[in-house]
Scaffold this motif. Structure first.
Motif, PDB file in Angstrom:
ATOM      1  N   ARG A   4       0.861  -1.154   0.178  1.00  0.00           N
ATOM      2  CA  ARG A   4       0.125   0.127   0.040  1.00  0.00           C
ATOM      3  C   ARG A   4       0.906   1.354  -0.069  1.00  0.00           C
ATOM      4  NH1 ARG A   4      -3.081  -1.687   4.644  1.00  0.00           N
ATOM      5  NH2 ARG A   4      -4.245  -3.502   4.295  1.00  0.00           N
ATOM      6  N   GLY A   5       0.935   1.811  -1.144  1.00  0.00           N
ATOM      7  CA  GLY A   5       1.664   2.961  -1.072  1.00  0.00           C
ATOM      8  C   GLY A   5       3.000   2.912  -2.128  1.00  0.00           C
ATOM      9  N   ILE A   6       3.612   3.922  -2.627  1.00  0.00           N
ATOM     10  CA  ILE A   6       4.794   3.820  -3.354  1.00  0.00           C
ATOM     11  C   ILE A   6       5.796   4.879  -2.578  1.00  0.00           C
ATOM     12  CG2 ILE A   6       5.767   5.019  -5.429  1.00  0.00           C
ATOM     13  CD1 ILE A   6       3.964   2.457  -5.913  1.00  0.00           C
ATOM     14  N   LYS A   8       9.605   5.797  -3.366  1.00  0.00           N
ATOM     15  CA  LYS A   8      10.654   5.562  -4.332  1.00  0.00           C
ATOM     16  C   LYS A   8      11.480   6.730  -4.209  1.00  0.00           C
ATOM     17  CE  LYS A   8       9.824   3.690  -8.322  1.00  0.00           C
ATOM     18  NZ  LYS A   8      10.895   2.775  -8.370  1.00  0.00           N
ATOM     19  N   VAL A   9      12.893   6.532  -4.651  1.00  0.00           N
ATOM     20  CA  VAL A   9      13.757   7.683  -4.605  1.00  0.00           C
ATOM     21  C   VAL A   9      14.576   7.277  -5.961  1.00  0.00           C
ATOM     22  CG1 VAL A   9      15.627   8.614  -3.312  1.00  0.00           C
ATOM     23  CG2 VAL A   9      13.873   7.749  -2.107  1.00  0.00           C
TER      24      VAL A   9
ATOM     25  N   GLN C  77      -8.761   4.291 -10.333  1.00  0.00           N
ATOM     26  CA  GLN C  77      -7.752   4.998 -10.484  1.00  0.00           C
ATOM     27  C   GLN C  77      -6.715   4.224 -10.241  1.00  0.00           C
ATOM     28  OE1 GLN C  77      -7.400   8.045  -7.422  1.00  0.00           O
ATOM     29  NE2 GLN C  77      -6.538   9.578  -9.065  1.00  0.00           N
ATOM     30  N   GLY C 115      -7.130   4.816  -4.290  1.00  0.00           N
ATOM     31  CA  GLY C 115      -8.685   5.100  -3.759  1.00  0.00           C
ATOM     32  C   GLY C 115      -9.097   4.076  -2.816  1.00  0.00           C
TER      33      GLY C 115
ATOM     34  N   VAL D   9      12.089  12.467  -5.144  1.00  0.00           N
ATOM     35  CA  VAL D   9      11.249  11.284  -4.128  1.00  0.00           C
ATOM     36  C   VAL D   9       9.743  11.310  -4.612  1.00  0.00           C
ATOM     37  CG1 VAL D   9      10.596  10.767  -1.920  1.00  0.00           C
ATOM     38  CG2 VAL D   9      12.880  11.746  -2.016  1.00  0.00           C
ATOM     39  N   ILE D  10       9.318  10.067  -4.838  1.00  0.00           N
ATOM     40  CA  ILE D  10       8.049   9.885  -5.337  1.00  0.00           C
ATOM     41  C   ILE D  10       7.394   9.180  -4.134  1.00  0.00           C
ATOM     42  CG2 ILE D  10       6.473   8.682  -6.849  1.00  0.00           C
ATOM     43  CD1 ILE D  10       8.462   9.717  -9.098  1.00  0.00           C
ATOM     44  N   LEU D  11       6.180   9.638  -3.667  1.00  0.00           N
ATOM     45  CA  LEU D  11       5.415   8.938  -2.435  1.00  0.00           C
ATOM     46  C   LEU D  11       4.088   9.013  -2.749  1.00  0.00           C
ATOM     47  CD1 LEU D  11       7.064  10.251   0.611  1.00  0.00           C
ATOM     48  CD2 LEU D  11       7.823   8.298  -0.431  1.00  0.00           C
ATOM     49  N   VAL D  12       3.538   7.589  -2.526  1.00  0.00           N
ATOM     50  CA  VAL D  12       1.969   7.406  -2.448  1.00  0.00           C
ATOM     51  C   VAL D  12       1.744   6.878  -1.035  1.00  0.00           C
ATOM     52  CG1 VAL D  12       0.046   6.381  -3.385  1.00  0.00           C
ATOM     53  CG2 VAL D  12       1.792   7.156  -5.130  1.00  0.00           C
ATOM     54  N   GLY D  13       0.934   7.610  -0.246  1.00  0.00           N
ATOM     55  CA  GLY D  13       0.738   7.073   0.938  1.00  0.00           C
ATOM     56  C   GLY D  13      -0.563   8.102   1.760  1.00  0.00           C
ATOM     57  N   HIS D  14      -0.859   7.617   2.814  1.00  0.00           N
ATOM     58  CA  HIS D  14      -1.848   8.272   3.484  1.00  0.00           C
ATOM     59  C   HIS D  14      -1.417   8.953   4.792  1.00  0.00           C
ATOM     60  CE1 HIS D  14      -4.048   4.965   1.754  1.00  0.00           C
ATOM     61  NE2 HIS D  14      -4.965   5.726   1.689  1.00  0.00           N
ATOM     62  N   THR D  37       3.838   4.690   4.000  1.00  0.00           N
ATOM     63  CA  THR D  37       3.906   3.804   3.051  1.00  0.00           C
ATOM     64  C   THR D  37       4.009   2.488   3.628  1.00  0.00           C
ATOM     65  OG1 THR D  37       6.148   4.107   2.613  1.00  0.00           O
ATOM     66  CG2 THR D  37       4.738   5.505   1.446  1.00  0.00           C
ATOM     67  N   SER D  38       3.207   1.426   3.128  1.00  0.00           N
ATOM     68  CA  SER D  38       3.278   0.231   3.757  1.00  0.00           C
ATOM     69  C   SER D  38       3.764  -0.933   2.624  1.00  0.00           C
ATOM     70  CB  SER D  38       2.155  -0.403   4.224  1.00  0.00           C
ATOM     71  OG  SER D  38       1.811   0.652   5.291  1.00  0.00           O
ATOM     72  N   HIS D  56       7.146   9.127   6.686  1.00  0.00           N
ATOM     73  CA  HIS D  56       7.885   9.878   6.038  1.00  0.00           C
ATOM     74  C   HIS D  56       7.405  11.538   6.297  1.00  0.00           C
ATOM     75  CE1 HIS D  56       9.073   6.871   3.068  1.00  0.00           C
ATOM     76  NE2 HIS D  56       7.645   6.486   3.133  1.00  0.00           N
ATOM     77  N   GLN D  77      -5.274  10.182   0.970  1.00  0.00           N
ATOM     78  CA  GLN D  77      -4.381   9.334   0.230  1.00  0.00           C
ATOM     79  C   GLN D  77      -3.747  10.545  -0.766  1.00  0.00           C
ATOM     80  OE1 GLN D  77      -5.166   6.305  -2.631  1.00  0.00           O
ATOM     81  NE2 GLN D  77      -3.694   5.011  -2.021  1.00  0.00           N
ATOM     82  N   TYR D  79      -0.557  11.560  -3.671  1.00  0.00           N
ATOM     83  CA  TYR D  79       0.776  11.160  -4.558  1.00  0.00           C
ATOM     84  C   TYR D  79       1.575  12.475  -4.207  1.00  0.00           C
ATOM     85  CZ  TYR D  79       3.783  11.197  -8.839  1.00  0.00           C
ATOM     86  OH  TYR D  79       4.769  11.144  -9.571  1.00  0.00           O
ATOM     87  N   GLU D  81       5.771  14.532  -5.033  1.00  0.00           N
ATOM     88  CA  GLU D  81       6.840  14.506  -5.595  1.00  0.00           C
ATOM     89  C   GLU D  81       7.955  15.438  -4.738  1.00  0.00           C
ATOM     90  OE1 GLU D  81       6.000  13.915  -9.801  1.00  0.00           O
ATOM     91  OE2 GLU D  81       8.077  14.510 -10.088  1.00  0.00           O
ATOM     92  N   GLN D 112      -0.752  15.651  -5.358  1.00  0.00           N
ATOM     93  CA  GLN D 112      -2.222  15.290  -5.702  1.00  0.00           C
ATOM     94  C   GLN D 112      -2.916  14.836  -4.818  1.00  0.00           C
ATOM     95  OE1 GLN D 112      -3.077  13.997  -9.670  1.00  0.00           O
ATOM     96  NE2 GLN D 112      -1.668  15.225 -10.663  1.00  0.00           N
ATOM     97  N   LEU D 114      -5.539  11.917  -4.357  1.00  0.00           N
ATOM     98  CA  LEU D 114      -5.970  10.810  -4.712  1.00  0.00           C
ATOM     99  C   LEU D 114      -7.588  10.440  -4.233  1.00  0.00           C
ATOM    100  CD1 LEU D 114      -2.753   8.829  -4.845  1.00  0.00           C
ATOM    101  CD2 LEU D 114      -3.466  10.061  -6.704  1.00  0.00           C
ATOM    102  N   GLY D 115      -7.918   9.514  -4.805  1.00  0.00           N
ATOM    103  CA  GLY D 115      -9.262   8.716  -4.362  1.00  0.00           C
ATOM    104  C   GLY D 115     -10.227   9.827  -4.781  1.00  0.00           C
TER     105      GLY D 115
END
Lengths: 145, 145, 145, 145
Positions: A4-6, A8-9, C77, C115, D9-14, D37-38, D56, D77, D79, D81, D112, D114-115
């Motif tokens: 769950r989640g990204i 990335k570096v 998404q 999502g 750094v690119i993260l997707v998380g809550h 991120t998990s 993070h 959630q 995204y 950068e 951004q 999300l969801g």
DNA sequence: TTTT
DNA sequence: TTTT
């Protein structure tokens, strides 16, 4: 293996020193180094050019650690892809401390040595040192660079 | 200026030819080139090493187009960040055709020239050609590389 | 397995239709769909808000193709990471045509469904459907989302 | 404004909590939050499913900080950068300490949300809340989400 | 069309 | 501690 989640570096920078490579009892290989990324900009107030260098602690596991140990050295320019990891440790006084590192795992991680091509004269071709491996299961003779 | 979605391309490769730079009537600058990314792997069935080169059409706008025109040439290794764009056009017979390009805009786009450092001997330092600009508002004398 | 260059695409967008999944004779699985990324901006000349939607053809191989087939649908998404590939084909008149696609391979590729959480009211938590797998060797019961 | 290196750094998380927003005397806005991120995987030795959550620290400047303050909340959630930055500070005993954060600047940074779309039933479309801004010069009424 |  |  569901995430769950990204996390990335992506870094492009130069190594501050030769990688330190350790071979573990279980056959695993780990490499460490720091790389520098710099940016400069013109301060709008003072009209001066300013500069900032950021140092990143990098830790590499597996086949890419071996590649780093063999082909990277102080000053090498590399592209790398890893993930952020914050490690907790205790200092001498027993206090909790935290260190954030960029971890490059065999799966999902990438390391490529850049450059190696003389940018002005092409007369003296040199051995290419750009390299990448993304997977632990690579056989040694798979690394042709 | 609100977006829905992320459209990001990151490439490291070598230019197949010198950039083609055009100066528009309105002062805009546009540069075009193609860059190659290669990967090789060992075919598990045949045990042969196989190779694939992918060519990417790159189009750059603004200040980064000028930088490309001045500092990139055939064979230069670059890092770039742009977005995918598919353009519709008509061929001679009037049929619709589509071409997908990597577009580098001043905002959000990045171009850096890599390498320039002799990887084996450090005795003869050369002028650094690594460069980046991310913003249209850069003054010419801001580009110190 | 040594590569020269980086070829990476990162997209966040919504599927334009349900994925089309094909099971090959050799056990491989392939999924196809298109995803849209949109950006809007204010035209400085006309002061109007303008909008552009870009459609990306995505092709997925392996375990992630199965996940896409089971958990993605029209409107979902997703975050995805793949690489650019331009495929040559012949149209009915025998002319060469080229189509650029974003290819997601088990190694190096990523797919996550985003999502699943009601963004306005947090009263009714829903089962998390964010998912990711990066590796072919995943066992089916490893996908807990 | 020439840079040497890439620091991305690119993260997707809550979000772990509502963003903390501060308005500086000079008009600048700064927002802080942490995102998780998990990843989970099956331990090959023990055959158990294991799980790791990484937190993070995120710091956002400018217009995106305002957007974060208005539209992000605990559990959102996102995204994002940004770039890595390690800050030095002194603890109560005067010892040097270091904290690494992900910094999102107006130029080069992205956020951004999300969801916002009900993932199970598509009957009741909701207002889209996905948002992005990449540039300080955005007018408030440019943010239509 | 690049690069090794 | 790198690089220009």
């Amino acid at each position: 293996m569901a995430n769950r989640g990204i996390n990335k570096v992506i870094l492009v920078g130069h190594l501050g020193q030769d990688p330190e490579v350790r071979y573990m009892q279980n056959g695993n290989v780990v490499a460490n180094f720091s790389i520098a990324t710099s940016e400069s900009w013109k301060d709008k107030q003072t009209n001066e050019t300013r500069d900032r260098t950021e140092w990143h602690r990098v830790i590499i596991f597996g086949k890419l650690a071996e590649i780093a140990g063999e082909y990277c050295k102080k000053g090498s320019q590399v592209y790398l892809e890893g993930q952020l990891q914050t490690r907790k440790w205790q200092d001498q006084s027993g206090q909790d401390r935290y260190t954030t590192e960029v971890v490059i795992n065999p799966i999902g991680g990438t390391l490529q040595i850049l450059g190696s091509r003389d940018s002005d004269s092409h007369q003296q071709p040199k051995p290419q040192t750009t390299a990448q491996a993304q997977h632990e299961e690579i056989e040694p003779d798979d690394i042709p660079f």
